[in-house]
Design a protein around this motif. Structure first.
Motif, PDB file in Angstrom:
ATOM      1  N   SER A 254       1.099 -14.391   1.198  1.00 10.03           N
ATOM      2  CA  SER A 254       2.281 -15.131   0.748  1.00 10.03           C
ATOM      3  C   SER A 254       3.548 -14.307   0.921  1.00 10.03           C
ATOM      4  N   ILE A 255       3.458 -12.994   0.678  1.00  7.61           N
ATOM      5  CA  ILE A 255       4.615 -12.120   0.866  1.00  7.61           C
ATOM      6  C   ILE A 255       5.009 -12.068   2.334  1.00  7.61           C
ATOM      7  N   TYR A 256       4.012 -11.831   3.197  1.00  2.80           N
ATOM      8  CA  TYR A 256       4.320 -11.714   4.626  1.00  2.80           C
ATOM      9  C   TYR A 256       4.912 -13.008   5.178  1.00  2.80           C
ATOM     10  N   GLU A 257       4.297 -14.144   4.865  1.00  5.67           N
ATOM     11  CA  GLU A 257       4.769 -15.400   5.430  1.00  5.67           C
ATOM     12  C   GLU A 257       6.188 -15.722   4.970  1.00  5.67           C
ATOM     13  N   ARG A 258       6.536 -15.353   3.738  1.00  7.01           N
ATOM     14  CA  ARG A 258       7.885 -15.648   3.255  1.00  7.01           C
ATOM     15  C   ARG A 258       8.912 -14.681   3.821  1.00  7.01           C
ATOM     16  N   LEU A 259       8.525 -13.426   4.036  1.00  8.14           N
ATOM     17  CA  LEU A 259       9.506 -12.394   4.376  1.00  8.14           C
ATOM     18  C   LEU A 259       9.534 -12.019   5.860  1.00  8.14           C
ATOM     19  N   LYS A 260       8.615 -12.523   6.662  1.00  8.13           N
ATOM     20  CA  LYS A 260       8.464 -12.030   8.036  1.00  8.13           C
ATOM     21  C   LYS A 260       9.689 -12.260   8.910  1.00  8.13           C
ATOM     22  N   THR A 261      10.570 -13.196   8.542  1.00  6.65           N
ATOM     23  CA  THR A 261      11.770 -13.428   9.346  1.00  6.65           C
ATOM     24  C   THR A 261      12.873 -12.423   9.056  1.00  6.65           C
ATOM     25  N   ARG A 262      12.723 -11.617   8.016  1.00  5.14           N
ATOM     26  CA  ARG A 262      13.710 -10.585   7.690  1.00  5.14           C
ATOM     27  C   ARG A 262      13.434  -9.349   8.543  1.00  5.14           C
ATOM     28  N   THR A 263      14.303  -9.100   9.486  1.00  3.91           N
ATOM     29  CA  THR A 263      14.032  -8.088  10.503  1.00  3.91           C
ATOM     30  C   THR A 263      14.304  -6.663  10.039  1.00  3.91           C
ATOM     31  N   ASN A 264      14.744  -6.480   8.801  1.00  2.00           N
ATOM     32  CA  ASN A 264      14.991  -5.116   8.321  1.00  2.00           C
ATOM     33  C   ASN A 264      13.772  -4.500   7.643  1.00  2.00           C
ATOM     34  N   ILE A 265      12.658  -5.241   7.519  1.00  4.69           N
ATOM     35  CA  ILE A 265      11.465  -4.666   6.904  1.00  4.69           C
ATOM     36  C   ILE A 265      10.800  -3.690   7.875  1.00  4.69           C
ATOM     37  N   VAL A 266      10.620  -2.458   7.422  1.00  4.33           N
ATOM     38  CA  VAL A 266       9.927  -1.437   8.204  1.00  4.33           C
ATOM     39  C   VAL A 266       8.445  -1.425   7.864  1.00  4.33           C
ATOM     40  N   MET A 267       8.128  -1.434   6.555  1.00  6.34           N
ATOM     41  CA  MET A 267       6.740  -1.262   6.151  1.00  6.34           C
ATOM     42  C   MET A 267       6.478  -1.940   4.816  1.00  6.34           C
ATOM     43  N   MET A 268       5.196  -2.239   4.577  1.00  5.49           N
ATOM     44  CA  MET A 268       4.720  -2.709   3.284  1.00  5.49           C
ATOM     45  C   MET A 268       3.565  -1.792   2.884  1.00  5.49           C
ATOM     46  N   ILE A 269       3.475  -1.446   1.585  1.00  8.44           N
ATOM     47  CA  ILE A 269       2.454  -0.511   1.128  1.00  8.44           C
ATOM     48  C   ILE A 269       1.801  -1.045  -0.139  1.00  8.44           C
ATOM     49  N   ASN A 270       0.486  -0.754  -0.273  1.00  7.50           N
ATOM     50  CA  ASN A 270      -0.241  -1.237  -1.448  1.00  7.50           C
ATOM     51  C   ASN A 270      -1.473  -0.391  -1.710  1.00  7.50           C
ATOM     52  N   GLY A 271      -2.024  -0.579  -2.922  1.00  6.42           N
ATOM     53  CA  GLY A 271      -3.277   0.043  -3.331  1.00  6.42           C
ATOM     54  C   GLY A 271      -4.289  -1.029  -3.655  1.00  6.42           C
ATOM     55  N   HIS A 272      -4.934  -0.943  -4.856  1.00  7.95           N
ATOM     56  CA  HIS A 272      -5.785  -1.984  -5.439  1.00  7.95           C
ATOM     57  C   HIS A 272      -7.196  -2.050  -4.859  1.00  7.95           C
ATOM     58  N   HIS A 273      -7.349  -1.915  -3.551  1.00 14.94           N
ATOM     59  CA  HIS A 273      -8.637  -2.135  -2.896  1.00 14.94           C
ATOM     60  C   HIS A 273      -9.309  -0.782  -2.670  1.00 14.94           C
ATOM     61  N   GLY A 274     -10.103  -0.342  -3.643  1.00 16.31           N
ATOM     62  CA  GLY A 274     -10.593   1.033  -3.651  1.00 16.31           C
ATOM     63  C   GLY A 274     -11.817   1.291  -2.809  1.00 16.31           C
ATOM     64  N   ASP A 275     -12.648   0.285  -2.543  1.00 15.11           N
ATOM     65  CA  ASP A 275     -13.825   0.509  -1.700  1.00 15.11           C
ATOM     66  C   ASP A 275     -13.362   0.616  -0.253  1.00 15.11           C
ATOM     67  N   ASN A 276     -13.639   1.755   0.377  1.00 15.35           N
ATOM     68  CA  ASN A 276     -13.070   2.047   1.697  1.00 15.35           C
ATOM     69  C   ASN A 276     -11.563   1.799   1.655  1.00 15.35           C
ATOM     70  N   GLY A 277     -10.905   2.516   0.747  1.00 11.70           N
ATOM     71  CA  GLY A 277      -9.538   2.182   0.391  1.00 11.70           C
ATOM     72  C   GLY A 277      -8.458   2.666   1.327  1.00 11.70           C
ATOM     73  N   GLU A 278      -8.660   2.566   2.609  1.00 14.91           N
ATOM     74  CA  GLU A 278      -7.610   2.867   3.578  1.00 14.91           C
ATOM     75  C   GLU A 278      -7.591   1.766   4.629  1.00 14.91           C
ATOM     76  N   GLY A 279      -6.416   1.398   5.073  1.00 13.04           N
ATOM     77  CA  GLY A 279      -6.290   0.389   6.107  1.00 13.04           C
ATOM     78  C   GLY A 279      -4.883   0.345   6.653  1.00 13.04           C
ATOM     79  N   TYR A 280      -4.753  -0.244   7.816  1.00 13.18           N
ATOM     80  CA  TYR A 280      -3.449  -0.369   8.469  1.00 13.18           C
ATOM     81  C   TYR A 280      -3.459  -1.611   9.344  1.00 13.18           C
ATOM     82  N   ARG A 281      -2.342  -2.303   9.359  1.00 12.74           N
ATOM     83  CA  ARG A 281      -2.172  -3.401  10.314  1.00 12.74           C
ATOM     84  C   ARG A 281      -0.712  -3.469  10.716  1.00 12.74           C
TER      85      ARG A 281
END
Length: 345
Positions: A254-281
């Protein structure tokens, strides 16, 4: 323009939650339950050129009722490392990804856990004040996971609006508390806005909070933006490889779909998902790429063992170098989803 009065008024009208709202079975705030103030020291400065943003993932297992071997000393080691290396690493900003504590406002644990959190985090304020912000995770809410009806009294007691008002990096908040807020800082010849969006994987208030963030990104269009929320991207399904994309969580989508047209976003960061808790897209919309990073080590030995992240910005190369290590043991992780470069616009 430091404060956006029109946006604040609209956001306040859209948001039904106040810092003292009652949810199902909430803790009753103790007497004099107001924001705790702490006079910060002189604001830290950064040198020209390359700089670092430090990210602290979920610290819940270090506090109160330590789990999986976690201890408060591991949290304190992270803060001390930041203070001791602010100059050497040219640290411009620190972001906590949420789940600061394990039990939120639960009356059995709250006073102990939040005082330990306060004692650690206030270390970033003295004798030198390093700009920082804290996300509200589901374990910082009570009951967990309900931004409109859960209470976040202890979070706002120690990290509320009044605690930050007047600090040069603090921008403002959404609604009547500091659960969602934004900061402003500059480094490497660039101006940044960091927007914190409260945990809401059930999308109870996500639309209104996303609209608030969207409007801020327009008002501060000249600033590069970092979006921080506790749950944006789920676990990377392939360990040891940053080439496989993690999946957006419900709130993250929901965050990405609402904000994706704003071209000043460099990155988004989060935690919460601790099992194999690293990822990138990396997601590209109309030529603009948003990089999303997951880091959460609470399921590792010792509840995370002081693991934390550095995002080292190389200004000339337009590159972010991701580094992962433990401030408690000094051991770095160098596998492909822990230590890797990313090119930014």
């Amino acid at each position: 323009m430091r404060y956006v009065f029109l946006l604040a008024a609209l956001a306040l009208a859209a948001c039904g939650k106040k810092s003292g709202d009652a949810g199902p079975g909430p803790v009753t705030p103790p007497d004099n339950f107001e924001t705790e103030l702490n006079t910060p020291g002189t604001t830290a400065t950064t040198a020209p050129g390359d700089f670092t943003i430090v990210v602290i993932p979920d610290t819940q297992y270090y506090l109160g009722q330590p789990q999986l071997g976690g201890t408060p000393a591991m949290f304190t080691s992270q803060i001390n490392w930041i203070k001791n290396n602010q100059v050497a690493e040219n640290i411009a900003y620190v972001a906590h990804l949420g789940d600061i504590t394990e039990h939120g406002d639960n009356p059995t644990y709250a006073a102990t856990e939040w005082k330990l959190a306060r004692d650690a985090i206030y270390g970033l304020e003295n004798p030198v004040s390093i700009p920082y912000g804290l996300a509200v995770g589901n374990h910082d809410q009570f009951p967990s996971g309900h931004p409109l009806t859960s209470s976040t009294n202890y979070y706002n007691r120690y990290f509320g609006v009044k605690h930050y008002e007047g600090r040069p990096y603090y921008g403002g908040s959404y609604g009547g508390n500091n659960d969602s807020h934004y900061d402003l800082f500059s480094a490497g010849g660039m101006d940044f806005i960091v927007i914190y969006i409260e945990f809401d994987d059930q999308l109870e208030n996500a639309g209104a909070m996303n609209n608030w963030a969207y409007d801020l990104l327009g008002v501060f269009a000249s600033r590069k933006a970092i979006i921080v929320s506790h749950s944006i991207m789920g676990n990377n399904p392939v360990a040891g490889s940053n080439s496989t994309r993690g999946n957006f969580s419900t709130q993250g989508s929901s965050i990405y779909e609402r904000l994706k047209t704003r071209t000043n976003i460099v990155m988004m960061i989060n935690g919460h998902h601790g099992d194999n808790g690293e990822g990138y897209r990396a997601d590209t919309f109309e030529g603009h790429t948003i990089h999303t990073f997951l880091s959460d080590y609470q399921s590792r030995p010792n509840g995370g063992g002081g693991m934390m992240r550095l995002y080292k910005f190389s200004v000339a190369n337009k590159q972010i170098q991701v580094k992962t290590f433990s401030s408690f043991t000094g051991v770095a992780e160098t596998d492909g989803d822990s230590d890797f470069p990313v090119t930014f616009n």
